[in-house]
Structure formats: structure tokens, C-alpha cells
Design a protein around this motif. Structure first.
Motif, PDB file in Angstrom:
ATOM      1  N   ARG A   1       0.844  -1.205   0.000  1.00 36.55           N
ATOM      2  CA  ARG A   1       0.000   0.000   0.000  1.00 36.55           C
ATOM      3  C   ARG A   1       0.875   1.249   0.000  1.00 36.55           C
ATOM      4  O   ARG A   1       0.542   2.260  -0.623  1.00 36.55           O
ATOM      5  N   VAL A   2       1.994   1.182   0.719  1.00 37.25           N
ATOM      6  CA  VAL A   2       2.952   2.295   0.707  1.00 37.25           C
ATOM      7  C   VAL A   2       3.505   2.491  -0.706  1.00 37.25           C
ATOM      8  O   VAL A   2       3.625   3.613  -1.192  1.00 37.25           O
ATOM      9  N   ALA A   3       3.842   1.382  -1.373  1.00 35.78           N
ATOM     10  CA  ALA A   3       4.354   1.460  -2.743  1.00 35.78           C
ATOM     11  C   ALA A   3       3.333   2.104  -3.673  1.00 35.78           C
ATOM     12  O   ALA A   3       3.689   2.896  -4.557  1.00 35.78           O
ATOM     13  N   TYR A   4       2.064   1.784  -3.472  1.00 30.26           N
ATOM     14  CA  TYR A   4       0.982   2.394  -4.254  1.00 30.26           C
ATOM     15  C   TYR A   4       0.971   3.905  -4.053  1.00 30.26           C
ATOM     16  O   TYR A   4       0.899   4.677  -5.012  1.00 30.26           O
ATOM     17  N   ASN A   5       1.045   4.336  -2.795  1.00 29.89           N
ATOM     18  CA  ASN A   5       1.056   5.775  -2.495  1.00 29.89           C
ATOM     19  C   ASN A   5       2.283   6.471  -3.070  1.00 29.89           C
ATOM     20  O   ASN A   5       2.210   7.613  -3.533  1.00 29.89           O
ATOM     21  N   GLN A   6       3.426   5.800  -3.030  1.00 28.15           N
ATOM     22  CA  GLN A   6       4.642   6.373  -3.608  1.00 28.15           C
ATOM     23  C   GLN A   6       4.470   6.610  -5.109  1.00 28.15           C
ATOM     24  O   GLN A   6       4.894   7.636  -5.643  1.00 28.15           O
ATOM     25  N   PHE A   7       3.862   5.637  -5.766  1.00 25.99           N
ATOM     26  CA  PHE A   7       3.617   5.764  -7.205  1.00 25.99           C
ATOM     27  C   PHE A   7       2.713   6.973  -7.486  1.00 25.99           C
ATOM     28  O   PHE A   7       2.984   7.767  -8.381  1.00 25.99           O
ATOM     29  N   ILE A   8       1.629   7.079  -6.737  1.00 27.44           N
ATOM     30  CA  ILE A   8       0.695   8.189  -6.926  1.00 27.44           C
ATOM     31  C   ILE A   8       1.398   9.530  -6.712  1.00 27.44           C
ATOM     32  O   ILE A   8       1.226  10.472  -7.503  1.00 27.44           O
ATOM     33  N   PHE A   9       2.238   9.595  -5.717  1.00 28.85           N
ATOM     34  CA  PHE A   9       2.936  10.849  -5.393  1.00 28.85           C
ATOM     35  C   PHE A   9       3.923  11.236  -6.497  1.00 28.85           C
ATOM     36  O   PHE A   9       3.904  12.364  -6.982  1.00 28.85           O
ATOM     37  N   ARG A  10       4.778  10.290  -6.898  1.00 29.59           N
ATOM     38  CA  ARG A  10       5.832  10.669  -7.841  1.00 29.59           C
ATOM     39  C   ARG A  10       5.299  10.956  -9.242  1.00 29.59           C
ATOM     40  O   ARG A  10       5.957  11.602 -10.043  1.00 29.59           O
ATOM     41  N   ASN A  11       4.078  10.474  -9.524  1.00 27.81           N
ATOM     42  CA  ASN A  11       3.477  10.749 -10.829  1.00 27.81           C
ATOM     43  C   ASN A  11       2.444  11.877 -10.773  1.00 27.81           C
ATOM     44  O   ASN A  11       1.757  12.131 -11.774  1.00 27.81           O
ATOM     45  N   GLY A  12       2.348  12.536  -9.620  1.00 31.96           N
ATOM     46  CA  GLY A  12       1.468  13.693  -9.488  1.00 31.96           C
ATOM     47  C   GLY A  12      -0.002  13.366  -9.638  1.00 31.96           C
ATOM     48  O   GLY A  12      -0.796  14.231 -10.052  1.00 31.96           O
ATOM     49  N   LEU A  13      -0.418  12.162  -9.262  1.00 34.94           N
ATOM     50  CA  LEU A  13      -1.805  11.749  -9.460  1.00 34.94           C
ATOM     51  C   LEU A  13      -2.706  12.123  -8.298  1.00 34.94           C
ATOM     52  O   LEU A  13      -3.911  11.888  -8.338  1.00 34.94           O
TER      53      LEU A  13
END
Length: 302
Positions: A288-300
């Protein structure tokens, strides 16, 4: 005399280069940390130090996995390995367990995934993903316009102002005509481009709104399913990757697949693979942390 001196200098330079290359090879990692949930330590000199996300583990290192810890590793050859059992492990021994078969594509995308983690702080990323959402609207975790490779993608959204709401997922064609409406009681839904309602559409526009509070609604998001011709250059490398990963039903291998899609700017497909990883290991917070990291770094989340 000058020629002899020149030869000695060249020999010295070549010797230094070879020595440097030997040293670099000796320092090559054996495993990289893709996911960690709980506490794991590794021996550095005479001291135990905390294992961190994205860290490289070298030959002769020793890792200690504490109770109730999950440690997800990617070998330099592209294979993945999960450690859940409390105990002490020698990296060389773990390396022998995954074998020597080289998985070039899997290794490439595992490395790119770790690279994306290098400057991430779990607490900062998670908090930022939450703060970036407007308090007064529904936010779908997508860019405004996105290409889609696979037939099936999972859409997820966040509504900061309400909880336990029913939502209406609305699909429109490029002429802004409503072609499908679905009511859900979750903050996610599965979209299948083979569904007869949308299969013939070149592009669809998706939006989400609360069924009870009509002012709680998302923006419109355009989604274009790639044609076979458009998908062909990506499909070949994806086929090679799927042949290399050890177990397509492994949560760690879903992270590598997510990395593949992210690097090819197929963010909806990447998000879907994060969803798959979470569903395969729901007890592991790291995914779930990895999911949030993805959302953050891609500006989603903005």
C-alpha cells in the motif's frame, strides 16, 4: 627512452583501470530491497543496521529478519524472493537458492523500480498523497488523459469529505454521450474494455460522483485503449518480461510489472498491478505504501 617511459605510463593507467573495474565488480549488489514491512537488520562491519527500502545487499552480507516482518528482494538476475520467516540469512546462500538464470528484462525493470524509490520517504509520500486531494471533490487516481494497454484496469478514487458513500461511475464517449453508468459501494471499480458497451469506442471519458451528494464529483478523465498496432512495440518486451518473472502471481513480480508499465507511461496499467500486488499480499502494508509512492511521484494526487 621516451617510448619506454610512455609504455610504462600506459601500463600504469591500464592497471589502475583494471583495478577500479575489479573493485566495482566486487561491490556489485546481489539483492535489492523492493519492499519491507516490519524490521530487518543487516550486518555492517561489527554492527547491525536497519535494512531500508531500495537498499542494495552485497555478497557476504548477513540479514536478520525479525518476527512479523516481510522482506521482498530482487536478485541481480531479476528473480524475486520473499522472506517472511524470522531468522538470520546469508546473502550468498539466498543467492544460490534463486539460481543463475539471467532475466535481463526483469532485472532492468527491478532496477528502475528501485531507482524510483531512492529519494522517497514513506511518511512524506503517504502524507503528501493524502494532502494533495481537494477536500471538496472526488479524485480519481489517473492523469487527465491516459493510454491503456490491457483489457482490464482497476480505477480507484478518493473522496476526502465523505466515507462509506455510494458512488456512480459514469462512462461517456468522445461526443460526451453517456454510454454506461454503474453504482458501486466502494472507492474502486474494474473497467473492462471488452465490455460490449465500450468495446467499439476509440476513447471513453470516465467520471465518478457521490450518489447522495451530487456536488461531490470528479473531473472527467480520458482513457484510450491502444490498438493492436499501437500496442505492438510494447507487447514484445512485455512478453519477454512475463517469460522471465518467477511467478506472475507474486506480489513482488506485480511491482516489477508495474515498473514496466510506468516506464512506458501506461499509468492506469501500472496502478492496476499495484492493486494486484495489494490483493495478493493484503497483510503487507509495504505494498500500500508502494501504491502511495507511485501516486505521489506521478502527481496523481493533485
Amino acid at each position: 627512452m621516451k617510448i619506454k617511459k610512455l609504455f610504462l605510463n600506459v601500463s600504469l593507467i591500464l592497471g589502475l583501470i583494471l583495478s577500479a573495474n575489479t573493485l566495482l565488480c566486487a561491490q556489485d549488489y546481489v539483492f535489492q530491497v523492493l519492499a519491507i514491512d516490519g524490521e530487518a537488520l543487516y550486518m555492517k562491519g561489527d554492527h547491525w543496521q536497519a535494512v531500508e527500502l531500495g537498499q542494495s545487499l552485497m555478497a557476504n552480507d548477513i540479514v536478520r529478519v525479525e518476527r512479523n516482518t516481510y522482506l521482498g528482494l530482487a536478485h541481480q538476475n531479476g528473480a524475486t524472493l520473499s522472506l517472511r520467516k524470522e531468522g538470520t540469512y546469508e546473502i550468498d546462500h539466498l543467492s544460490s537458492k534463486v539460481g543463475n538464470q539471467k532475466r535481463n528484462v526483469a532485472s532492468k525493470y527491478a532496477n528502475l523500480y528501485v531507482k524510483s524509490l531512492k529519494n522517497a520517504s514513506n511518511k512524506t509520500v503517504t502524507a503528501s498523497a493524502e494532502r494533495g486531494i481537494d477536500q471538496n471533490r472526488v479524485k480519481i487516481f489517473l492523469p487527465n488523459s491516459v493510454d491503456v494497454f490491457n483489457d482490464e484496469v482497476i480505477l480507484r478514487w478518493k473522496n476526502m469529505s465523505t466515507i462509506d458513500e455510494k458512488y456512480e461511475v459514469k462512462l461517456k464517449n468522445m461526443f460526451n454521450e453517456v454510454i454506461a453508468v454503474e453504482e458501486v459501494q466502494d472507492t474502486k471499480t474494474v473497467l473492462n474494455f471488452k465490455d460490449e458497451k465500450i468495446a467499439k469506442e476509440r476513447m471513453i471519458i470516465v467520471s465518478v460522483n457521490s450518489t447522495e451528494f451530487k456536488d461531490q464529483q470528479s473531473n472527467d478523465y480520458g482513457m484510450k485503449h491502444l490498438t493492436p498496432e499501437e500496442a505492438a512495440p510494447i507487447a514484445q518486451e512485455l512478453k519477454e518480461l512475463k517469460l522471465e518473472i518467477t511467478d506472475e502471481q507474486s506480489a513482488l513480480d506485480k511491482l516489477i510489472l508495474a515498473s514496466f508499465y510506468e516506464q512506458n507511461n501506461l499509468l492506469a496499467d501500472a496502478l492496476t498491478n499495484y492493486e494486484y500486488a495489494i490483493s495478493l499480499a493484503p497483510e503487507v502494508e509495504a505494498f500500500r505504501v508502494a501504491y502511495n509512492q507511485f501516486i505521489f511521484r506521478n502527481g496523481l494526487a493533485n
